[in-house]
Every structure is written in C-alpha cells, then in structure tokens.
Design an enzyme around this catalytic site. Sequence first.
Site, mmCIF file in Angstrom:
data_model
loop_
_atom_site.group_PDB
_atom_site.id
_atom_site.type_symbol
_atom_site.label_atom_id
_atom_site.label_comp_id
_atom_site.label_asym_id
_atom_site.label_seq_id
_atom_site.Cartn_x
_atom_site.Cartn_y
_atom_site.Cartn_z
ATOM 1 N N LYS A 1 -4.297 -17.360 1.566
ATOM 2 C CA LYS A 1 -4.848 -16.792 2.799
ATOM 3 C C LYS A 1 -6.301 -16.383 2.580
ATOM 4 O O LYS A 1 -7.175 -16.670 3.397
ATOM 5 C CB LYS A 1 -4.037 -15.563 3.193
ATOM 6 C CG LYS A 1 -4.644 -14.821 4.382
ATOM 7 C CD LYS A 1 -3.930 -13.535 4.713
ATOM 8 C CE LYS A 1 -4.496 -12.367 3.958
ATOM 9 N NZ LYS A 1 -4.320 -11.088 4.659
ATOM 10 N N ASN A 2 -6.567 -15.702 1.449
ATOM 11 C CA ASN A 2 -7.905 -15.173 1.206
ATOM 12 C C ASN A 2 -8.917 -16.244 0.845
ATOM 13 O O ASN A 2 -10.089 -15.953 0.650
ATOM 14 C CB ASN A 2 -7.864 -14.089 0.123
ATOM 15 C CG ASN A 2 -7.166 -12.841 0.621
ATOM 16 O OD1 ASN A 2 -7.015 -12.648 1.830
ATOM 17 N ND2 ASN A 2 -6.715 -11.990 -0.288
ATOM 18 N N ARG B 1 1.662 -11.274 7.583
ATOM 19 C CA ARG B 1 0.211 -11.472 7.489
ATOM 20 C C ARG B 1 -0.185 -12.180 6.201
ATOM 21 O O ARG B 1 -1.286 -12.733 6.115
ATOM 22 C CB ARG B 1 -0.514 -10.131 7.569
ATOM 23 C CG ARG B 1 -0.400 -9.491 8.934
ATOM 24 C CD ARG B 1 -1.244 -8.268 9.037
ATOM 25 N NE ARG B 1 -2.647 -8.593 8.805
ATOM 26 C CZ ARG B 1 -3.650 -7.776 9.076
ATOM 27 N NH1 ARG B 1 -3.394 -6.602 9.589
ATOM 28 N NH2 ARG B 1 -4.897 -8.119 8.839
ATOM 29 N N CYS C 1 -5.796 -4.152 8.013
ATOM 30 C CA CYS C 1 -4.833 -3.231 7.379
ATOM 31 C C CYS C 1 -5.485 -1.887 7.046
ATOM 32 O O CYS C 1 -6.616 -1.841 6.560
ATOM 33 C CB CYS C 1 -4.296 -3.833 6.079
ATOM 34 S SG CYS C 1 -2.781 -4.762 6.269
ATOM 35 N N ARG D 1 -13.381 -0.207 4.149
ATOM 36 C CA ARG D 1 -13.984 -1.415 3.597
ATOM 37 C C ARG D 1 -15.263 -1.634 4.391
ATOM 38 O O ARG D 1 -15.299 -2.413 5.331
ATOM 39 C CB ARG D 1 -13.070 -2.618 3.808
ATOM 40 C CG ARG D 1 -11.670 -2.419 3.310
ATOM 41 C CD ARG D 1 -10.994 -3.743 3.309
ATOM 42 N NE ARG D 1 -9.572 -3.622 3.501
ATOM 43 C CZ ARG D 1 -8.768 -4.672 3.597
ATOM 44 N NH1 ARG D 1 -9.239 -5.873 3.569
ATOM 45 N NH2 ARG D 1 -7.478 -4.514 3.749
ATOM 46 N N ASP E 1 -4.140 -6.039 -4.991
ATOM 47 C CA ASP E 1 -3.141 -6.627 -4.094
ATOM 48 C C ASP E 1 -1.768 -6.814 -4.751
ATOM 49 O O ASP E 1 -0.805 -7.159 -4.083
ATOM 50 C CB ASP E 1 -3.632 -7.994 -3.570
ATOM 51 C CG ASP E 1 -4.525 -7.836 -2.345
ATOM 52 O OD1 ASP E 1 -4.668 -6.697 -1.860
ATOM 53 O OD2 ASP E 1 -5.071 -8.851 -1.878
#
Length: 421
Positions: free
Chosen positions: A24-25, A398, A118, A123, A306
């Site tokens: 995803k990232n 997600r 999230c 951030r 993570d």
Amino acid sequence: MAMDRYVITGKQRLEGKIRVSGAKNSSLPLLAAAILGEGTSTLLEIPDLVDITHMVEVLEHLGCGVVRQGKTMQINAGGLESCEVDEALMRQMRASNLILGPLLARFGRVKISRPGGCAIGSRPMDQHIKGLEQLGVKVREKHGYIEAWTDHLQGADVYLDVPSVGATENIMMAAVLAKGVTVIRNAAREPEIVDLQNFLNKMGAKVRGSGLDAIRIDGVEKLHPAEHIVIPDRIEAGTHMIAAVMTQGDVVIENVIPEHLEPVIAKISQAGARVTLMDDSIRVQQRGRIRSVDLKTMPYPGFPTDMQPQFMAMLSCAEGTSIITETIFENRFQHVDELRRMGAKITVEGRTAIIRGVQTLEGAFVEATDLRAGAALFLAALAAEEVTVLEKVNYIDRGYENLEEKYRQLGAKLLRIHQEG
C-alpha cells in the site's frame, strides 16, 4: 458509516501458504507519480484497498483516466486539467498529499486542503512544505487549505529535519522536472522510496541514491509513461509471520523480499521461531512458548513502527517480560487497553510499554482504533482461548487485502459480520 466486525475462534493452528499483496505504502506514491507522465502508465500488483480507492478518486477528480483490471491499473494522465482537490476527498486519507510534488512539477500550481488519516499522532506537513519552498515554490496556508505555485522549479540542496517518508517522496517527484540538480539529505530510506525511484527512472527521470540518506536528482525536461510492478507489502508479510508464531503454526509466506524484513526476522528469531528464508518466500515455524524480547522502533532500516502493535500482541503471550520503546508516533499505544481486556499484562510509561507475558490470552469484545492496532487485535484473537468479537474491522481493510480469505485457507476460524448503517 457502518463498521463490520469479525467473530474469531482462537487456538486454531495455522498451516499452509499465504501470498502477500502489493505494498500500500508503495502503491500510493506510485499512483501519484503517474501524474508526471503525459499518457498512460501501467502499475501491476496494486492491492484492492480503501486507501487506493481514495487515491484513484483523487486522480479522477484531477482529470486522469483510471482503469482497473484485477491487480493491474492503467492511469492516463494525458487529460489532466484540474490542480485542486476538494476537502471531502483529502479528508479521507493522509497520503493524498502526495499529489503536491507531481502537480507542481507538471503545472506549477496546486491547491489542496490539509489531509486526514489514522489518528496515531501528529504527522505535520512542514517538512514537505519546507523542502518544496527550497525548490522555488511559494506556499500560502489559510482556512485549512494549502495553496502552492511556482514559475519554475529550481534544483536545490534540501535537508530534512526528520527522515519523513512522505516529504522525501513529494520532493523527489517535484525535483525530477526541476532545472538543475536537487540533493535530498537525511532522506527516508524505506524500500518504498527505492520503488518510487525505480518507477520514476523508467519514466525517464534521473534519480539515484534512494535507500541511502542522500538522494540525487538531475532534473529532466519531461517524463513519459511507464510500466512497473509494485513491491510486496513488508508490513503485511511481517503480520503473517507473527500469526504463524502466535498460533504455534507452520506457514510459508509467499511474494516477499526478505531484505526488507531484516529487523522483523531478527526479532522473531530471537523470540524462538524457526525462520527459513527462500528467494521470495519465508517459512515460519513455532513450537512451544514464545521468548520475551525488547525492541525499539526506529526509521528504516530500524524496527518499523507499523509492526510494533503486532509484536506487542505476540509478546503478551511470551514467557517473561518484554520492553517496547516507541520513538516514531506518540499515540501508537492505543491497542494496549484492548489487549488488556483479553488478559494481557501491559504497563505504559510515556513512550515505553512493559509487557509481562501471560500463559494465554482470553476471548473478549474489543475494537480496532486504527489500522495496525486492528491487526494486533486480530492476531491476539487468533491465539486467544474461545471467541473474540473484533469491532470496527474497516480500519484493518485500510492495509490488508482479503484478510478473511487468506486466513481461512490457513485454517483460521473467522466470520465477518456486515453491520447495517
């Protein structure tokens, strides 16, 4: 919005093979980078996740044509017309700010609202903005909007105060079309940055040094479309590894790049698991009690933040006491209270969690507060006695594609219940 729940019967030993989806990232910045090529780029192994759907909505809103067939996505950025993204779209996810760099590179202007995502800590966008300003961008922030414009982008020496992944990616994508040379110092070193460099270079950019702390970009006139395969998701792979350990299982995790998982493999081995590395798969076997380990999250190539919640779930049933120090996000302990409901013995002092392992966790009613906390509770439920009801599993969607299907094939007993809104 209605949130689904999982009903999970624990203590099922997991066995078999599980395939990791594309990262995803990595997919999100690659989709943003497709804006830079005039024409149709093709990305393969794009996972089917909510965040990806949101990013596609952002691209379509800007005038891109996006066609998806299975795991392949074609992005035609030829007809790109708009440089504004409305608040409703930006609110849905954090990574939508990755369109800043590419739009400035192609059009010299952009207007977006501050992004959402999230709730795991601040951030800030300041690193993104500071870096872009050094390339000659003017930025105005008011009423929750960020407006940026430039006559032309000029290469520069950019130093990041913290190795922010998003800022590194945004500055890279802006700098590929800037005049002259840009050097990003104290750049983030994540594998996803290397993946972005590889795609940009296929499009005709001249980027080198990603994966190290200084990235050099020689600006070029224009970029053309390209085809690229997204790297596998290292966080998903790490999560499956822990599932194998927590269920006394024997699982082969396919489609992985073992080098991306070195800190995770090291810690899982230290906890007593047998880890066998193959070319693009990893086999994890566990017999007997898990051993306690201490860990500290750090920017890549350190231990990933993570993976911290999932490790905490595992260490909750380890023998002895473990200490986890979280140095990246200040709110990354939201899963602690929920794990305690399942019988975990965890004390938090500031950014440190002390985990006293228990013999076994117990089923309970718990809820996901964010993506990785949800993953941690999912893992705890697999290892717990009896039944766990895990609420708000849409958070897990997600970052994990087809989780139920993948785990059922390994022998997990779980049911997804759709809640009517």
